[in-house]
Motif scaffolding. Structure first.
Motif, PDB file in Angstrom:
ATOM      1  N   MET A 150      -8.198  14.226 -16.035  1.00 31.70           N
ATOM      2  CA  MET A 150      -7.614  13.064 -16.685  1.00 31.70           C
ATOM      3  C   MET A 150      -8.567  12.504 -17.747  1.00 31.70           C
ATOM      4  SD  MET A 150      -6.457   9.391 -15.090  1.00 31.70           S
ATOM      5  CE  MET A 150      -8.139   8.820 -14.971  1.00 31.70           C
ATOM      6  N   LEU A 151      -9.837  12.404 -17.418  1.00 36.25           N
ATOM      7  CA  LEU A 151     -10.833  11.904 -18.369  1.00 36.25           C
ATOM      8  C   LEU A 151     -10.952  12.828 -19.580  1.00 36.25           C
ATOM      9  CD1 LEU A 151     -13.554  10.784 -15.807  1.00 36.25           C
ATOM     10  CD2 LEU A 151     -12.161   9.269 -17.244  1.00 36.25           C
ATOM     11  N   GLN A 152     -10.906  14.132 -19.341  1.00 33.97           N
ATOM     12  CA  GLN A 152     -10.983  15.090 -20.447  1.00 33.97           C
ATOM     13  C   GLN A 152      -9.752  14.989 -21.351  1.00 33.97           C
ATOM     14  OE1 GLN A 152     -11.591  18.585 -18.040  1.00 33.97           O
ATOM     15  NE2 GLN A 152     -13.796  18.625 -18.481  1.00 33.97           N
ATOM     16  N   ARG A 153      -8.579  14.820 -20.762  1.00 31.87           N
ATOM     17  CA  ARG A 153      -7.352  14.645 -21.563  1.00 31.87           C
ATOM     18  C   ARG A 153      -7.421  13.368 -22.399  1.00 31.87           C
ATOM     19  NH1 ARG A 153      -4.792  16.248 -16.776  1.00 31.87           N
ATOM     20  NH2 ARG A 153      -4.314  14.074 -16.305  1.00 31.87           N
ATOM     21  N   THR A 193     -16.516   6.407 -29.994  1.00 29.03           N
ATOM     22  CA  THR A 193     -17.281   5.914 -28.844  1.00 29.03           C
ATOM     23  C   THR A 193     -16.533   6.167 -27.547  1.00 29.03           C
ATOM     24  OG1 THR A 193     -18.305   4.204 -30.209  1.00 29.03           O
ATOM     25  CG2 THR A 193     -18.362   3.870 -27.829  1.00 29.03           C
ATOM     26  N   ILE A 194     -15.248   5.865 -27.540  1.00 24.28           N
ATOM     27  CA  ILE A 194     -14.432   6.073 -26.342  1.00 24.28           C
ATOM     28  C   ILE A 194     -14.416   7.546 -25.949  1.00 24.28           C
ATOM     29  CG2 ILE A 194     -12.048   6.043 -25.485  1.00 24.28           C
ATOM     30  CD1 ILE A 194     -11.717   3.435 -27.151  1.00 24.28           C
ATOM     31  N   ALA A 195     -14.212   8.432 -26.925  1.00 27.88           N
ATOM     32  CA  ALA A 195     -14.177   9.872 -26.632  1.00 27.88           C
ATOM     33  C   ALA A 195     -15.498  10.333 -26.029  1.00 27.88           C
ATOM     34  CB  ALA A 195     -13.856  10.662 -27.899  1.00 27.88           C
ATOM     35  N   THR A 196     -16.594   9.884 -26.599  1.00 25.18           N
ATOM     36  CA  THR A 196     -17.919  10.273 -26.095  1.00 25.18           C
ATOM     37  C   THR A 196     -18.134   9.774 -24.676  1.00 25.18           C
ATOM     38  OG1 THR A 196     -18.824  10.253 -28.327  1.00 25.18           O
ATOM     39  CG2 THR A 196     -20.404  10.105 -26.522  1.00 25.18           C
ATOM     40  N   LYS A 197     -17.775   8.529 -24.414  1.00 25.96           N
ATOM     41  CA  LYS A 197     -17.951   7.969 -23.071  1.00 25.96           C
ATOM     42  C   LYS A 197     -17.072   8.696 -22.054  1.00 25.96           C
ATOM     43  CE  LYS A 197     -19.582   3.365 -24.171  1.00 25.96           C
ATOM     44  NZ  LYS A 197     -19.428   1.930 -23.904  1.00 25.96           N
ATOM     45  N   LEU A 198     -15.822   8.954 -22.416  1.00 29.72           N
ATOM     46  CA  LEU A 198     -14.931   9.654 -21.489  1.00 29.72           C
ATOM     47  C   LEU A 198     -15.435  11.059 -21.179  1.00 29.72           C
ATOM     48  CD1 LEU A 198     -11.473   8.490 -22.867  1.00 29.72           C
ATOM     49  CD2 LEU A 198     -12.462   7.903 -20.646  1.00 29.72           C
ATOM     50  N   GLU A 199     -15.976  11.743 -22.188  1.00 32.85           N
ATOM     51  CA  GLU A 199     -16.541  13.073 -21.959  1.00 32.85           C
ATOM     52  C   GLU A 199     -17.735  13.000 -21.013  1.00 32.85           C
ATOM     53  OE1 GLU A 199     -17.331  14.225 -25.965  1.00 32.85           O
ATOM     54  OE2 GLU A 199     -15.315  15.017 -26.275  1.00 32.85           O
ATOM     55  N   GLU A 240     -18.023  14.709 -17.289  1.00 27.15           N
ATOM     56  CA  GLU A 240     -19.108  15.618 -16.899  1.00 27.15           C
ATOM     57  C   GLU A 240     -19.728  15.204 -15.569  1.00 27.15           C
ATOM     58  OE1 GLU A 240     -21.867  15.567 -20.154  1.00 27.15           O
ATOM     59  OE2 GLU A 240     -20.472  16.581 -21.507  1.00 27.15           O
ATOM     60  N   GLN A 241     -19.737  13.918 -15.301  1.00 28.19           N
ATOM     61  CA  GLN A 241     -20.383  13.403 -14.088  1.00 28.19           C
ATOM     62  C   GLN A 241     -19.427  13.302 -12.909  1.00 28.19           C
ATOM     63  OE1 GLN A 241     -21.976   9.649 -15.364  1.00 28.19           O
ATOM     64  NE2 GLN A 241     -23.424  10.584 -16.775  1.00 28.19           N
ATOM     65  N   CYS A 242     -18.159  13.562 -13.149  1.00 25.52           N
ATOM     66  CA  CYS A 242     -17.123  13.362 -12.135  1.00 25.52           C
ATOM     67  C   CYS A 242     -17.003  14.580 -11.217  1.00 25.52           C
ATOM     68  CB  CYS A 242     -15.794  13.103 -12.838  1.00 25.52           C
ATOM     69  SG  CYS A 242     -14.513  12.593 -11.718  1.00 25.52           S
ATOM     70  N   ALA A 243     -16.919  14.311  -9.925  1.00 25.19           N
ATOM     71  CA  ALA A 243     -16.782  15.391  -8.952  1.00 25.19           C
ATOM     72  C   ALA A 243     -15.310  15.674  -8.621  1.00 25.19           C
ATOM     73  CB  ALA A 243     -17.536  15.035  -7.674  1.00 25.19           C
ATOM     74  N   ASP A 244     -14.459  14.684  -8.764  1.00 22.57           N
ATOM     75  CA  ASP A 244     -13.039  14.841  -8.449  1.00 22.57           C
ATOM     76  C   ASP A 244     -12.351  15.608  -9.575  1.00 22.57           C
ATOM     77  OD1 ASP A 244     -10.164  14.153  -8.659  1.00 22.57           O
ATOM     78  OD2 ASP A 244     -10.583  12.938  -6.874  1.00 22.57           O
ATOM     79  N   PRO A 245     -11.797  16.800  -9.296  1.00 26.45           N
ATOM     80  CA  PRO A 245     -11.204  17.624 -10.352  1.00 26.45           C
ATOM     81  C   PRO A 245     -10.016  16.961 -11.059  1.00 26.45           C
ATOM     82  CG  PRO A 245     -11.108  18.764  -8.223  1.00 26.45           C
ATOM     83  CD  PRO A 245     -11.753  17.456  -7.993  1.00 26.45           C
ATOM     84  N   GLU A 246      -9.219  16.217 -10.314  1.00 23.88           N
ATOM     85  CA  GLU A 246      -8.061  15.558 -10.917  1.00 23.88           C
ATOM     86  C   GLU A 246      -8.498  14.447 -11.873  1.00 23.88           C
ATOM     87  OE1 GLU A 246      -4.109  13.168  -9.424  1.00 23.88           O
ATOM     88  OE2 GLU A 246      -5.046  14.592  -8.059  1.00 23.88           O
ATOM     89  N   LEU A 247      -9.456  13.650 -11.433  1.00 20.48           N
ATOM     90  CA  LEU A 247      -9.981  12.582 -12.285  1.00 20.48           C
ATOM     91  C   LEU A 247     -10.715  13.164 -13.495  1.00 20.48           C
ATOM     92  CD1 LEU A 247     -10.462   9.608 -12.834  1.00 20.48           C
ATOM     93  CD2 LEU A 247     -12.431   9.700 -11.288  1.00 20.48           C
ATOM     94  N   LYS A 248     -11.460  14.243 -13.267  1.00 17.10           N
ATOM     95  CA  LYS A 248     -12.174  14.902 -14.364  1.00 17.10           C
ATOM     96  C   LYS A 248     -11.197  15.388 -15.435  1.00 17.10           C
ATOM     97  CE  LYS A 248     -15.594  18.438 -15.225  1.00 17.10           C
ATOM     98  NZ  LYS A 248     -16.883  18.763 -14.679  1.00 17.10           N
TER      99      LYS A 248
END
Length: 62
Positions: A42-45, A22-28, A32-40
């Protein structure tokens, strides 16, 4: 030494594995919805880490 898990331990392990999924799916989804490349990134990692933890936990069920 071969130790098998109790029924309760298996049930708890499955619950934790489901939580990591569930956590992996939510973070992905957040990435996908994040505009900030650094935050994106981090979420993908973090999503990748959750998937890896899930795989490691699944090995205990085998």
């Amino acid at each position: 030494m071969n130790q098998s898990l109790t029924e309760l331990e298996v049930e708890n392990l499955r619950h934790i594995i489901g939580g990591h999924s569930t956590i992996a799916t939510k973070l992905e989804t957040y990435a996908e919805q994040c505009a900030d490349p650094e935050l994106k990134a981090m979420l993908q990692r973090d999503a990748q880490s959750a998937r890896q933890a899930r795989q490691q936990l699944l090995s205990f069920l085998g």
